[in-house]
Design a protein around this motif. Structure first.
Motif, PDB file in Angstrom:
ATOM      1  N   ALA B 144       0.805  -1.227   0.000  1.00  0.00           N
ATOM      2  CA  ALA B 144       0.000   0.000   0.000  1.00  0.00           C
ATOM      3  C   ALA B 144       0.841   1.282   0.000  1.00  0.00           C
ATOM      4  CB  ALA B 144      -0.990  -0.005   1.157  1.00  0.00           C
ATOM      5  N   PRO B 145       1.795   1.423   0.938  1.00  0.00           N
ATOM      6  CA  PRO B 145       2.544   2.690   0.950  1.00  0.00           C
ATOM      7  C   PRO B 145       3.405   2.853  -0.296  1.00  0.00           C
ATOM      8  CG  PRO B 145       3.131   1.290   2.855  1.00  0.00           C
ATOM      9  CD  PRO B 145       2.244   0.483   1.974  1.00  0.00           C
ATOM     10  N   GLU B 146       3.914   1.744  -0.788  1.00  0.00           N
ATOM     11  CA  GLU B 146       4.790   1.756  -1.956  1.00  0.00           C
ATOM     12  C   GLU B 146       4.101   2.342  -3.188  1.00  0.00           C
ATOM     13  OE1 GLU B 146       6.848  -1.863  -4.245  1.00  0.00           O
ATOM     14  OE2 GLU B 146       6.905  -2.060  -2.059  1.00  0.00           O
ATOM     15  N   VAL B 147       2.846   1.874  -3.436  1.00  0.00           N
ATOM     16  CA  VAL B 147       2.142   2.320  -4.648  1.00  0.00           C
ATOM     17  C   VAL B 147       1.169   3.461  -4.372  1.00  0.00           C
ATOM     18  CG1 VAL B 147       2.343   0.084  -5.786  1.00  0.00           C
ATOM     19  CG2 VAL B 147       0.334   0.575  -4.388  1.00  0.00           C
ATOM     20  N   GLY B 148       1.055   3.891  -3.117  1.00  0.00           N
ATOM     21  CA  GLY B 148       0.104   4.950  -2.797  1.00  0.00           C
ATOM     22  C   GLY B 148      -1.326   4.520  -3.066  1.00  0.00           C
ATOM     23  N   ALA B 149      -1.712   3.382  -2.512  1.00  0.00           N
ATOM     24  CA  ALA B 149      -3.039   2.801  -2.757  1.00  0.00           C
ATOM     25  C   ALA B 149      -4.137   3.720  -2.238  1.00  0.00           C
ATOM     26  CB  ALA B 149      -3.135   1.439  -2.089  1.00  0.00           C
TER      27      ALA B 149
END
Lengths: 217, 217
Positions: B144-149
């Motif tokens: 989630a944080p990686e792709v800005g979900a």
């Protein structure tokens, strides 16, 4: 339809019924014997008075301090929704959406009984989607009077929605569930339910992109 | 959401936009260069004034006697709907409905870009539905944080809708499209779009069974 007014249940009430049933079935699985209208209302984010009013359309009424008996209410909701009566249904347009709907168990649970699906694409003729056979639309003509076809689900491209509707109405269909993006005109006595898979998505995406704009410095 | 009121387009207008686009694309394929609001209104069973008002939300306005230019209006509608912007989306609950939605090209056309799907069923782990990989829900935390979900689509069983919503909101999701039958409660600033696949079916079946009752002698 106008001629059904004597037994018409309000649409918003009808739309809430599947959620009541889902919640009651959950309580049943948990072993709960009773539930009050306020408890149902809290779980489903509704008003307790509305819940009592909605559930009064089934034959079951809640008792003061005891509430509703769960198991009889589940059955009353199933009866109200005629879920145990199979409704022969025919699907037109076996593309991505049509295929998905044919395989969706939820519709079968609510009574839809897929008799056949139709698509003019010859590569699909004779194929099965889930358990449903795909036939050329011409085959509907022979089949419709035999099975007393009443319900057609349209997943065809928008530009052929109207001719498909005309065709099925001509062969006795009186209930059309239209997933295509164009409305269809039908004679009096035919009921059309229009459903768009996109309308809620478009609202969500609009709010999302709107927020992005506001987030920009 | 309240904080978006400055740029809010009315929901009924938004819901009609996909039909306008579909109709305009049809005209474009036919080679039509111009179309008037009354012609659009007739095809889509709407009021011409409403059509003009809706389309004014795009940057395009019709000209007296000429109407709208078809090709620019198609592009203006696509821009208005941000269809060329990909929106990373995550689906929870890969059952019959979840699988169908993942494979539905229509949502992809409108901008949904499925990054991953999640299901606790270990037999599904590592499988692909269409082109989308199915992972254990725990994997969302790292992703989630990686792709800005921002967008989560819930097709989970109703009884786990709320904990799934809490989980995704905790990891940064602010837009939830909830197909489960239970509403979810979310903190301020999170937008929820509730969609039931059953509500229109239930209305149709109610009218159908009602008619049958009346038909009986």
């Amino acid at each position: 339809m106008d001629d059904n007014s004597s037994i018409t249940v309000p649409e918003p009430t009808l739309r809430r019924m599947p959620s009541y049933l889902e919640y009651l079935k959950l309580l049943e699985r948990r072993g709960d014997k009773h539930v009050s209208a306020p408890t149902i209302a809290k779980a489903l984010d509704l008003d307790a008075t509305q819940v009592a009013k909605d559930l009064a359309y089934t034959s079951i009424t809640g008792r003061t301090r005891v509430g509703y008996e769960v198991a009889p209410l589940v059955q009353a909701l199933r009866d109200f929704l005629h879920m145990d009566q199979r409704v022969p249904a025919f699907l037109f347009g076996v593309g991505k959406l049509g295929s998905a709907l044919l395989q969706y168990q939820g519709f079968v649970d609510f009574g839809l009984d897929w008799v056949a699906a139709f698509d003019p694409d010859e590569r699909l003729a004779g194929c099965r989607v889930g358990e449903v056979e795909v036939l050329h639309p011409d085959a509907f003509r022979a089949m419709a009077p035999e099975v007393g076809a009443k319900v057609a689900v349209l997943c065809v491209p928008a530009e052929v929605a109207q001719i498909t509707a005309d065709m099925v109405v001509g062969w006795g269909v009186t209930f059309i569930w239209n997933f295509s993006l164009f409305p269809v005109k039908v004679p009096k006595g035919v009921f059309v339910q229009q459903t768009s898979m996109y309308s809620n998505l478009v609202v969500l995406l609009n709010r999302l992109h709107g927020q992005k704009l506001e987030d920009q410095p």
